[in-house]
Design a protein around this motif. Structure first.
Motif, PDB file in Angstrom:
ATOM      1  N   ARG A   1      49.114  75.119 -48.930  1.00 36.94           N
ATOM      2  CA  ARG A   1      48.251  76.028 -49.708  1.00 36.94           C
ATOM      3  C   ARG A   1      47.250  76.707 -48.770  1.00 36.94           C
ATOM      4  NH1 ARG A   1      48.656  71.854 -53.611  1.00 36.94           N
ATOM      5  NH2 ARG A   1      46.730  70.862 -52.909  1.00 36.94           N
ATOM      6  N   GLU A   2      46.795  75.970 -47.770  1.00 35.03           N
ATOM      7  CA  GLU A   2      45.856  76.541 -46.800  1.00 35.03           C
ATOM      8  C   GLU A   2      46.548  77.638 -45.975  1.00 35.03           C
ATOM      9  OE1 GLU A   2      43.911  73.412 -44.601  1.00 35.03           O
ATOM     10  OE2 GLU A   2      42.669  74.848 -43.487  1.00 35.03           O
ATOM     11  N   VAL A   3      47.781  77.366 -45.546  1.00 37.07           N
ATOM     12  CA  VAL A   3      48.557  78.384 -44.800  1.00 37.07           C
ATOM     13  C   VAL A   3      48.739  79.630 -45.667  1.00 37.07           C
ATOM     14  CG1 VAL A   3      50.844  78.945 -43.850  1.00 37.07           C
ATOM     15  CG2 VAL A   3      49.761  76.777 -43.258  1.00 37.07           C
ATOM     16  N   ASP A   4      49.083  79.430 -46.922  1.00 35.05           N
ATOM     17  CA  ASP A   4      49.298  80.574 -47.824  1.00 35.05           C
ATOM     18  C   ASP A   4      48.025  81.409 -47.978  1.00 35.05           C
ATOM     19  OD1 ASP A   4      51.910  79.807 -48.139  1.00 35.05           O
ATOM     20  OD2 ASP A   4      51.630  78.881 -50.112  1.00 35.05           O
ATOM     21  N   ALA A   5      46.891  80.729 -48.056  1.00 32.79           N
ATOM     22  CA  ALA A   5      45.619  81.449 -48.193  1.00 32.79           C
ATOM     23  C   ALA A   5      45.299  82.229 -46.914  1.00 32.79           C
ATOM     24  CB  ALA A   5      44.495  80.462 -48.512  1.00 32.79           C
ATOM     25  N   ILE A   6      45.541  81.603 -45.768  1.00 27.87           N
ATOM     26  CA  ILE A   6      45.324  82.294 -44.482  1.00 27.87           C
ATOM     27  C   ILE A   6      46.240  83.520 -44.394  1.00 27.87           C
ATOM     28  CG2 ILE A   6      45.684  82.082 -41.973  1.00 27.87           C
ATOM     29  CD1 ILE A   6      44.767  79.109 -42.252  1.00 27.87           C
ATOM     30  N   ASP A   7      47.484  83.353 -44.845  1.00 29.78           N
ATOM     31  CA  ASP A   7      48.444  84.464 -44.774  1.00 29.78           C
ATOM     32  C   ASP A   7      47.983  85.656 -45.613  1.00 29.78           C
ATOM     33  OD1 ASP A   7      49.963  83.057 -43.021  1.00 29.78           O
ATOM     34  OD2 ASP A   7      51.574  82.568 -44.425  1.00 29.78           O
ATOM     35  N   LEU A   8      47.348  85.391 -46.733  1.00 29.77           N
ATOM     36  CA  LEU A   8      46.856  86.515 -47.556  1.00 29.77           C
ATOM     37  C   LEU A   8      45.694  87.223 -46.855  1.00 29.77           C
ATOM     38  CD1 LEU A   8      47.141  85.271 -51.251  1.00 29.77           C
ATOM     39  CD2 LEU A   8      48.786  86.500 -49.820  1.00 29.77           C
ATOM     40  N   GLU A   9      44.918  86.452 -46.111  1.00 30.20           N
ATOM     41  CA  GLU A   9      43.853  87.091 -45.323  1.00 30.20           C
ATOM     42  C   GLU A   9      44.455  87.916 -44.185  1.00 30.20           C
ATOM     43  OE1 GLU A   9      40.081  84.949 -44.432  1.00 30.20           O
ATOM     44  OE2 GLU A   9      41.091  83.213 -45.279  1.00 30.20           O
ATOM     45  N   LEU A  10      45.493  87.367 -43.557  1.00 27.55           N
ATOM     46  CA  LEU A  10      46.192  88.111 -42.496  1.00 27.55           C
ATOM     47  C   LEU A  10      46.763  89.416 -43.061  1.00 27.55           C
ATOM     48  CD1 LEU A  10      48.117  85.233 -40.639  1.00 27.55           C
ATOM     49  CD2 LEU A  10      46.411  86.734 -39.600  1.00 27.55           C
ATOM     50  N   LEU A  11      47.378  89.308 -44.234  1.00 24.24           N
ATOM     51  CA  LEU A  11      47.964  90.478 -44.912  1.00 24.24           C
ATOM     52  C   LEU A  11      46.919  91.561 -45.125  1.00 24.24           C
ATOM     53  CD1 LEU A  11      50.226  91.835 -46.650  1.00 24.24           C
ATOM     54  CD2 LEU A  11      49.372  90.494 -48.580  1.00 24.24           C
ATOM     55  N   GLU A  12      45.763  91.166 -45.605  1.00 25.59           N
ATOM     56  CA  GLU A  12      44.693  92.132 -45.884  1.00 25.59           C
ATOM     57  C   GLU A  12      44.242  92.825 -44.600  1.00 25.59           C
ATOM     58  OE1 GLU A  12      40.936  92.079 -45.847  1.00 25.59           O
ATOM     59  OE2 GLU A  12      41.173  94.033 -46.814  1.00 25.59           O
ATOM     60  N   LEU A  13      44.084  92.024 -43.550  1.00 20.38           N
ATOM     61  CA  LEU A  13      43.644  92.581 -42.263  1.00 20.38           C
ATOM     62  C   LEU A  13      44.704  93.507 -41.670  1.00 20.38           C
ATOM     63  CD1 LEU A  13      41.965  89.530 -40.482  1.00 20.38           C
ATOM     64  CD2 LEU A  13      40.859  91.677 -41.105  1.00 20.38           C
ATOM     65  N   LEU A  14      45.965  93.121 -41.798  1.00 21.09           N
ATOM     66  CA  LEU A  14      47.048  93.958 -41.252  1.00 21.09           C
ATOM     67  C   LEU A  14      47.095  95.310 -41.961  1.00 21.09           C
ATOM     68  CD1 LEU A  14      49.831  91.232 -40.846  1.00 21.09           C
ATOM     69  CD2 LEU A  14      48.710  92.488 -38.991  1.00 21.09           C
TER      70      LEU A  14
ATOM     71  N   ASP B   1      39.488  97.047 -32.817  1.00 26.06           N
ATOM     72  CA  ASP B   1      39.178  95.882 -31.962  1.00 26.06           C
ATOM     73  C   ASP B   1      38.517  94.764 -32.773  1.00 26.06           C
ATOM     74  OD1 ASP B   1      40.245  97.183 -29.790  1.00 26.06           O
ATOM     75  OD2 ASP B   1      38.326  97.803 -28.938  1.00 26.06           O
ATOM     76  N   ALA B   2      37.636  95.150 -33.696  1.00 29.97           N
ATOM     77  CA  ALA B   2      36.961  94.145 -34.530  1.00 29.97           C
ATOM     78  C   ALA B   2      37.965  93.467 -35.473  1.00 29.97           C
ATOM     79  CB  ALA B   2      35.838  94.801 -35.326  1.00 29.97           C
ATOM     80  N   ILE B   3      38.856  94.258 -36.048  1.00 31.85           N
ATOM     81  CA  ILE B   3      39.903  93.692 -36.920  1.00 31.85           C
ATOM     82  C   ILE B   3      40.772  92.725 -36.116  1.00 31.85           C
ATOM     83  CG2 ILE B   3      42.032  94.253 -38.204  1.00 31.85           C
ATOM     84  CD1 ILE B   3      40.599  96.888 -39.067  1.00 31.85           C
ATOM     85  N   ASP B   4      41.100  93.116 -34.885  1.00 33.18           N
ATOM     86  CA  ASP B   4      41.966  92.271 -34.053  1.00 33.18           C
ATOM     87  C   ASP B   4      41.317  90.919 -33.761  1.00 33.18           C
ATOM     88  OD1 ASP B   4      43.889  94.170 -34.096  1.00 33.18           O
ATOM     89  OD2 ASP B   4      43.612  94.877 -32.046  1.00 33.18           O
ATOM     90  N   LEU B   5      40.013  90.897 -33.603  1.00 37.05           N
ATOM     91  CA  LEU B   5      39.348  89.606 -33.361  1.00 37.05           C
ATOM     92  C   LEU B   5      39.386  88.735 -34.618  1.00 37.05           C
ATOM     93  CD1 LEU B   5      36.332  90.447 -31.024  1.00 37.05           C
ATOM     94  CD2 LEU B   5      38.685  89.805 -30.468  1.00 37.05           C
ATOM     95  N   GLU B   6      39.351  89.380 -35.777  1.00 34.77           N
ATOM     96  CA  GLU B   6      39.499  88.615 -37.028  1.00 34.77           C
ATOM     97  C   GLU B   6      40.935  88.084 -37.156  1.00 34.77           C
ATOM     98  OE1 GLU B   6      37.511  89.914 -40.776  1.00 34.77           O
ATOM     99  OE2 GLU B   6      37.058  91.728 -39.650  1.00 34.77           O
ATOM    100  N   LEU B   7      41.895  88.927 -36.778  1.00 36.90           N
ATOM    101  CA  LEU B   7      43.304  88.484 -36.797  1.00 36.90           C
ATOM    102  C   LEU B   7      43.484  87.297 -35.847  1.00 36.90           C
ATOM    103  CD1 LEU B   7      45.189  91.934 -36.750  1.00 36.90           C
ATOM    104  CD2 LEU B   7      45.382  90.202 -38.547  1.00 36.90           C
ATOM    105  N   LEU B   8      42.891  87.414 -34.666  1.00 35.48           N
ATOM    106  CA  LEU B   8      42.971  86.337 -33.668  1.00 35.48           C
ATOM    107  C   LEU B   8      42.445  85.019 -34.226  1.00 35.48           C
ATOM    108  CD1 LEU B   8      43.216  85.335 -30.676  1.00 35.48           C
ATOM    109  CD2 LEU B   8      40.903  86.221 -30.320  1.00 35.48           C
TER     110      LEU B   8
END
Lengths: 108, 108
Positions: free
Chosen positions: A15-28, B18-25
């Motif tokens: 569940r933690e991985v899934d939540a992180i993935d949604l944050e990654l999705l938003e940032l991407l 660059d700021a987004i990339d640090l969040e992705l990191l």
């Protein structure tokens, strides 16, 4: 740890991985929108699309700030994929607008 | 837009990237740590490492929540790279601990 406890812990971690993935999705998607704006500015100002040094700057930014556990080369490969996908999207947008694709175009 | 204004806007957008990339990191390293915990739980409880359905769940999670502009296939390729790098790291950790590598191991 019993098998039941292990399965429960696994489920919690997933569940933690899934939540992180949604944050990654938003940032991407946020990154994609900014890259789209960069493409529009370049078109409007007739600035060159391909700037190889910028890609190096992107890699340097993340590797310099990387505290791990991801290794620098793993991180670089992930960002290569991200940059590549955003470049492809830019290319499709431009081709869709009836413009040619510049060889070796890179946008990041 | 003058050339100077365009260059200024470009620089501002790149600072944003660059700021987004640090969040992705940060998120990628956080995800890696959780995946490492998952690996340890599985080892301790002697649970199977390879669970192909879990990988499908990961893709489904992000594609179902994707509002764009990233296309589903682009998103999937980015997550394939992320999963692949974390699997490689797990394999190296295990091999370093004197254990064999399971064929087709996947952890996400």
């Amino acid at each position: 740890m019993t098998r039941e406890e292990a399965l429960e812990a696994l489920a919690a971690h997933r569940r933690e991985v899934d939540a992180i993935d949604l944050e990654l999705l938003e940032l991407l998607n946020r990154r994609t929108r900014v890259v789209e704006s960069i493409g529009k500015i370049k078109q409007a100002a007739q600035l060159p699309i391909y700037e190889p040094r910028r890609e190096e700057d992107v890699f340097r930014n993340v590797t310099q700030h990387n505290a791990g556990p991801l290794a620098p080369d793993a991180l670089k490969r992930i960002f290569e994929r991200i940059i590549d996908e955003m470049r492809t999207l830019q290319r499709m947008r431009r081709d869709g607008a009836g413009r040619g694709t510049e060889q070796g175009e890179k946008q990041c």
